[in-house]
Design a protein around this motif. Structure first.
Motif, PDB file in Angstrom:
ATOM      1  N   ASP A   1      11.767  28.322  63.304  1.00 23.67           N
ATOM      2  CA  ASP A   1      12.090  28.671  64.695  1.00 23.67           C
ATOM      3  C   ASP A   1      11.828  27.537  65.686  1.00 23.67           C
ATOM      4  OD1 ASP A   1      12.763  31.258  63.814  1.00 23.67           O
ATOM      5  OD2 ASP A   1      10.672  31.896  63.979  1.00 23.67           O
ATOM      6  N   VAL A   2      12.058  26.293  65.279  1.00 26.05           N
ATOM      7  CA  VAL A   2      11.946  25.181  66.215  1.00 26.05           C
ATOM      8  C   VAL A   2      13.196  25.191  67.093  1.00 26.05           C
ATOM      9  CG1 VAL A   2      11.829  22.677  66.470  1.00 26.05           C
ATOM     10  CG2 VAL A   2      10.527  23.819  64.654  1.00 26.05           C
ATOM     11  N   LYS A   3      13.024  25.366  68.370  1.00 27.04           N
ATOM     12  CA  LYS A   3      14.154  25.520  69.272  1.00 27.04           C
ATOM     13  C   LYS A   3      14.542  24.193  69.901  1.00 27.04           C
ATOM     14  CE  LYS A   3      15.935  28.430  73.007  1.00 27.04           C
ATOM     15  NZ  LYS A   3      15.651  29.572  73.909  1.00 27.04           N
ATOM     16  N   ASP A   4      15.820  23.879  69.843  1.00 28.02           N
ATOM     17  CA  ASP A   4      16.362  22.643  70.407  1.00 28.02           C
ATOM     18  C   ASP A   4      16.887  22.933  71.811  1.00 28.02           C
ATOM     19  OD1 ASP A   4      17.597  20.278  71.001  1.00 28.02           O
ATOM     20  OD2 ASP A   4      18.942  20.269  69.261  1.00 28.02           O
ATOM     21  N   LEU A   5      16.175  22.431  72.816  1.00 26.93           N
ATOM     22  CA  LEU A   5      16.599  22.611  74.212  1.00 26.93           C
ATOM     23  C   LEU A   5      17.520  21.490  74.684  1.00 26.93           C
ATOM     24  CD1 LEU A   5      13.236  23.841  75.792  1.00 26.93           C
ATOM     25  CD2 LEU A   5      15.199  25.220  75.091  1.00 26.93           C
ATOM     26  N   GLY A   6      17.775  20.512  73.812  1.00 28.58           N
ATOM     27  CA  GLY A   6      18.748  19.480  74.122  1.00 28.58           C
ATOM     28  C   GLY A   6      18.223  18.354  75.002  1.00 28.58           C
ATOM     29  N   THR A   7      19.158  17.534  75.471  1.00 29.95           N
ATOM     30  CA  THR A   7      18.836  16.401  76.339  1.00 29.95           C
ATOM     31  C   THR A   7      19.525  16.591  77.681  1.00 29.95           C
ATOM     32  OG1 THR A   7      20.719  15.138  75.498  1.00 29.95           O
ATOM     33  CG2 THR A   7      18.611  14.823  74.394  1.00 29.95           C
ATOM     34  N   ARG A   8      18.816  16.191  78.734  1.00 31.52           N
ATOM     35  CA  ARG A   8      19.367  16.329  80.083  1.00 31.52           C
ATOM     36  C   ARG A   8      18.853  15.216  80.978  1.00 31.52           C
ATOM     37  NH1 ARG A   8      17.818  22.527  81.094  1.00 31.52           N
ATOM     38  NH2 ARG A   8      16.402  22.021  79.395  1.00 31.52           N
ATOM     39  N   GLY A   9      19.613  14.954  82.029  1.00 31.40           N
ATOM     40  CA  GLY A   9      19.147  14.026  83.037  1.00 31.40           C
ATOM     41  C   GLY A   9      18.197  14.712  83.984  1.00 31.40           C
TER      42      GLY A   9
ATOM     43  N   PRO B   1       2.284  30.742  73.564  1.00 30.16           N
ATOM     44  CA  PRO B   1       1.146  30.851  72.632  1.00 30.16           C
ATOM     45  C   PRO B   1       1.427  30.289  71.247  1.00 30.16           C
ATOM     46  CG  PRO B   1       1.428  32.889  73.876  1.00 30.16           C
ATOM     47  CD  PRO B   1       2.624  32.038  74.187  1.00 30.16           C
ATOM     48  N   GLY B   2       2.622  30.548  70.711  1.00 26.25           N
ATOM     49  CA  GLY B   2       2.944  30.047  69.383  1.00 26.25           C
ATOM     50  C   GLY B   2       3.002  28.529  69.327  1.00 26.25           C
ATOM     51  N   GLU B   3       3.666  27.930  70.304  1.00 30.04           N
ATOM     52  CA  GLU B   3       3.765  26.481  70.313  1.00 30.04           C
ATOM     53  C   GLU B   3       2.431  25.827  70.669  1.00 30.04           C
ATOM     54  OE1 GLU B   3       8.466  25.575  71.012  1.00 30.04           O
ATOM     55  OE2 GLU B   3       7.099  25.175  72.678  1.00 30.04           O
ATOM     56  N   ALA B   4       1.633  26.484  71.504  1.00 26.91           N
ATOM     57  CA  ALA B   4       0.310  25.952  71.827  1.00 26.91           C
ATOM     58  C   ALA B   4      -0.553  25.869  70.578  1.00 26.91           C
ATOM     59  CB  ALA B   4      -0.366  26.817  72.891  1.00 26.91           C
TER      60      ALA B   4
END
Length: 411
Positions: free
Chosen positions: A346-354, A378-381
């Motif tokens: 469940d690693v979520k890709d939020l992409g790239t942005r300026g 909490p999970g990512e922490a």
């Protein structure tokens, strides 16, 4: 004849802990323990009857000083220390004809050396001593009185030669076509890694109080070790310990070192604790209110004013670096998500942005800001507190940098 002072044994620091600590919290060391204190500033003052040099270290350290009248050199060796690249490597004190250049260098892996070129024919005495709270080493140089003749000009401290550049190779087009870097056949050798926040600026916190500045530094140290070992890069960190580096000076360092890439490492946080994922930013305007909210938080410590906005906007719209920064961001984001996904679900890709991040403004090279997961989730922490996760994150970023270099036809 060389005169040596006895080491100040009373100042030996007890190396009781080899982990990063802040506000009662700690993280495991980045693969290797580093007991060295960071020499983070060099100052000089010329008074009416003496010149003072000050080395800021902050942590108790043993030091040894020596005088070589034959060579016209005064040296101070700080043991179990490392030199922060933000520190100027040379200064020339003004107003005194008895002292020439002052030079700082990393003499060995564990010793930082200060070398001052002095004219001992004009020197009455020198004094080297410590001061506390914070710990610093002071060098006072007292000249003879008026009317004394010069015996010899100050000795010069030679500068080390720059490493030879690699032979350029033909470039290949990227998804964006032949960008300016590819047209000019440019490669990557020097990389500045910027661990976010530090000192009195903790960054964001998780629910247990773990600090972004500690985690970002840990990942950055791991990334430096990977790039230095596997990529034949010269790697510089804007900070290697818990010190505050102003936002405005971080890219100044990269410009001074003629760096090829600038990578700023951060940990994300949002009010919505359900939000998670990894994202990488390059310098540009953004219509996304969430990006602008994040930029406002990351830019909070800047001292710039509205009157400087026009100059700032001009820096934001320099297209050549935007294209290369976007390409670098995409390579890092893709490889970071891929690397973590091999070991974590469940690693979520939020992409790239300026985004208008101040730490990226002013860079003369491609620059990106990597947000490695969320402390607010909490999970990512929990994952960020795991050394294995931080190591995988560093490996993913390193692979992205190698992929970017390869896209230039240089690896």
């Amino acid at each position: 004849m060389i005169h040596r002072r006895r080491p100040t044994l009373a100042l030996i620091a007890a190396l009781a802990s080899l982990v990063f600590t802040a506000a009662g919290q700690s993280l495991p060391p980045a693969g290797q323990a580093d007991p060295r204190a960071e020499v983070y500033n060099l100052r000089s003052y010329t008074h009416a009857n003496f010149t003072r040099l000050v080395l800021d270290i902050g942590v108790l350290r043993e030091f040894v000083s020596a005088e070589s009248k034959k060579d016209g050199l005064l040296t101070v060796d700080i043991l179990q220390a490392r030199l922060n690249p933000m520190v100027p490597t040379s200064v020339v004190p003004t107003g005194g004809d008895y002292i020439g250049g002052v030079r700082l260098l990393q003499k060995t892996a564990t010793t930082v050396r200060l070398t001052a070129a002095v004219n001992f024919g004009r020197i009455k005495r020198t004094q080297v001593f410590p001061l506390q709270d914070p710990f610093r080493i002071v060098v006072d140089i007292y000249p003879l009185g008026p009317g004394e003749a010069l015996d010899a000009p100050p000795a010069k401290v030679t500068q080390p030669a720059e490493p030879a550049a690699k032979k350029p190779q033909p470039a290949t087009p990227s998804a964006a076509g032949y960008t300016l870097a590819r047209q000019l056949g440019l490669g990557v050798r020097t990389i500045v890694i910027d661990p976010g926040h530090g000192g009195i600026d903790p960054g964001c916190l998780d629910a247990q109080g773990h600090l972004e500045k500690v985690t970002a530094l840990d990942i950055s140290l791991r990334l430096k070790a990977l790039l230095a070992a596997n990529g034949n890069f010269d790697v510089i960190l804007t900070r290697e310990s818990d010190i505050l580096v102003p936002l405005e000076t971080r890219t100044v360092l990269a410009n001074q070192k003629k760096a090829d890439l600038f990578i700023s490492i951060h940990i994300n946080a949002f009010a919505d604790t359900r939000r998670r994922g990894i994202e990488t930013f390059y310098l540009n305007f953004s219509p996304d209110p969430r990006v602008n909210e994040l930029a406002a938080r990351e830019n909070a410590t800047t001292t710039k004013t509205i009157g400087e906005m026009e100059a700032i906007i001009k820096k934001l719209v320099e297209a050549s670096r935007v294209l290369e920064s976007r390409e670098l961001a995409q390579k890092i984001q893709g490889n970071l998500v891929q690397y973590l996904s091999r070991s974590y679900s469940d690693v979520k890709d939020l992409g790239t942005r300026g985004g208008p991040f101040w730490v990226l403004i002013g860079s003369a090279m491609p620059a990106v800001l990597v947000e490695v997961s969320h402390f607010s989730n909490p999970g990512e922490a929990a994952r960020l507190l795991d050394a294995a996760y931080r190591q995988k994150a560093a490996e993913g970023i390193a692979e992205g940098i190698l992929a970017y270099r390869k896209s230039l036809g240089k690896g």
